[in-house]
Design an enzyme around this catalytic site. Sequence first.
Site, short mmCIF file in Angstrom:
data_model
loop_
_atom_site.label_atom_id
_atom_site.label_comp_id
_atom_site.label_asym_id
_atom_site.label_seq_id
_atom_site.Cartn_x
_atom_site.Cartn_y
_atom_site.Cartn_z
NE ARG A 101 -3.63 2.21 2.45
CZ ARG A 101 -4.53 2.43 3.38
NH1 ARG A 101 -4.69 1.55 4.35
NH2 ARG A 101 -5.26 3.50 3.36
CG HIS A 150 -9.41 6.56 2.91
ND1 HIS A 150 -10.02 7.62 3.55
CD2 HIS A 150 -8.52 6.05 3.78
CE1 HIS A 150 -9.50 7.74 4.77
NE2 HIS A 150 -8.58 6.81 4.92
NE ARG A 194 -5.04 12.15 9.41
CZ ARG A 194 -5.29 11.17 8.55
NH1 ARG A 194 -5.75 11.44 7.35
NH2 ARG A 194 -5.08 9.91 8.88
CD GLU A 228 -8.18 0.44 2.99
OE1 GLU A 228 -8.28 0.05 4.17
OE2 GLU A 228 -7.82 1.59 2.68
#
Length: 392
Positions: free
Chosen positions: A86, A175, A236, A380
């Site tokens: 990834r 994402h 965040r 994922e």
Amino acid sequence: MIVLTLNAGSSSLKFNVINMATEDSLADGIAERIGLKEGFVRWTIQGEKGRLEVDMKDHRQALSHIMEKLHETVLVGEDVMGVGHRVAHGGPNFGDPMVITPDVLREIEELAFYAPLHNPANAMGIRTAQEMFPGVPHVAVFDTAFHHSMPDYAYTYGLPYELNQKLGLRRYGFHGTSHRYVAERTAALLGKPLETLKIVTCHLGNGSSVTAVDCGKSVDTSMGLTPLEGLIMGTRCGNVDPGALLTIMEKENMDVKGLGNLLNKQSGLLGLSGISSDCREIEDALDSSDRARLTYEVLSYGVLKYVGAYAAAMNGLDAITFTAGIGENGPVLRSWVCSRLTNLFGVVIDEKVNNTRRKDNRLISTPESRVAVAVIPTNEELMIARYTAKFI
Ligand code: AMP
């Protein structure tokens, strides 16, 4: 055929071992605190959880410990045939998954400009794994790739055009692998071709983003040049008037590093609530803390606004899909959002189904609902493994 997927952070290494014949995960886990004291590796191997307390000087040592454990258990006599990595940022050039040549690796490192926290760590994980598995394909799957299909008017910022060009400032989105996976699963759940559907996918986890998936393509997404833009997240800040940032720098005498730390590490759910970056703890405090209530509603309202905006962007809406930690496990947030979409979009969810905790792909909307609402556990790693398998 066994594929290993890796997701390297600066002091962590996540892994997953997938048997491509069945697409089952045989093992997954993470090595944490690499290069620090009190390191450990934890794993789930064929349903059994385990943990090893061990200090690891670098990612190579971490991967050695992981492989040793795997060879004792699920990989007895089996070889890893390919490794999928990834990679956070693919910049403007990398769309499709790529076999990692020395040139590709160099470019991933150069893209650290866009993702200073992620790309250098990803590159380190790639180097380590290439040394350990020299004879198999290593494939980079970019978090930004799915969003390459966005039109220019969706990815352009209102800054001076020349500066945008010079620095590559634009929305890239993240994402992507997750948004693509859950959009595909939503279409399968509805029994309709993805190419006919307008779906808003809501990936709500520690990092969160919402994407407009029109006929299988990303046409807009809430994260931007960096993963700071969009919804408020664990730590965040999400969308903030840039003027507020100028004010903070001036009034608090803060430099770029300090501001980066504030926006990335001290804001979002943690900064607003003063309780935690973990949504569960905020949910638990909803009745006792008004700041917890406010934080939860800021997040939920953000999701609601993106759904509305993206329905307009796509000129229609067939489905809303929730995924990732909060999206999959947060019935309160789903209900908050969906109950405000009844008049305009005819959304109706079955609260009983919404409140039932399950691990499978499911519809939480009623048959009368004009827009389908789905909860789809993201995967994922499986997507990365599928891409990797294509190169074996
Ligand atoms: P992720 O980044 O996908 O692992 O998601 C992490 C976020 O999901 C954290 O804010 C968790 O609090 C949240 N989460 C995980 N499990 C649950 C749960 N059962 N209920 C509510 N939130 C959850």
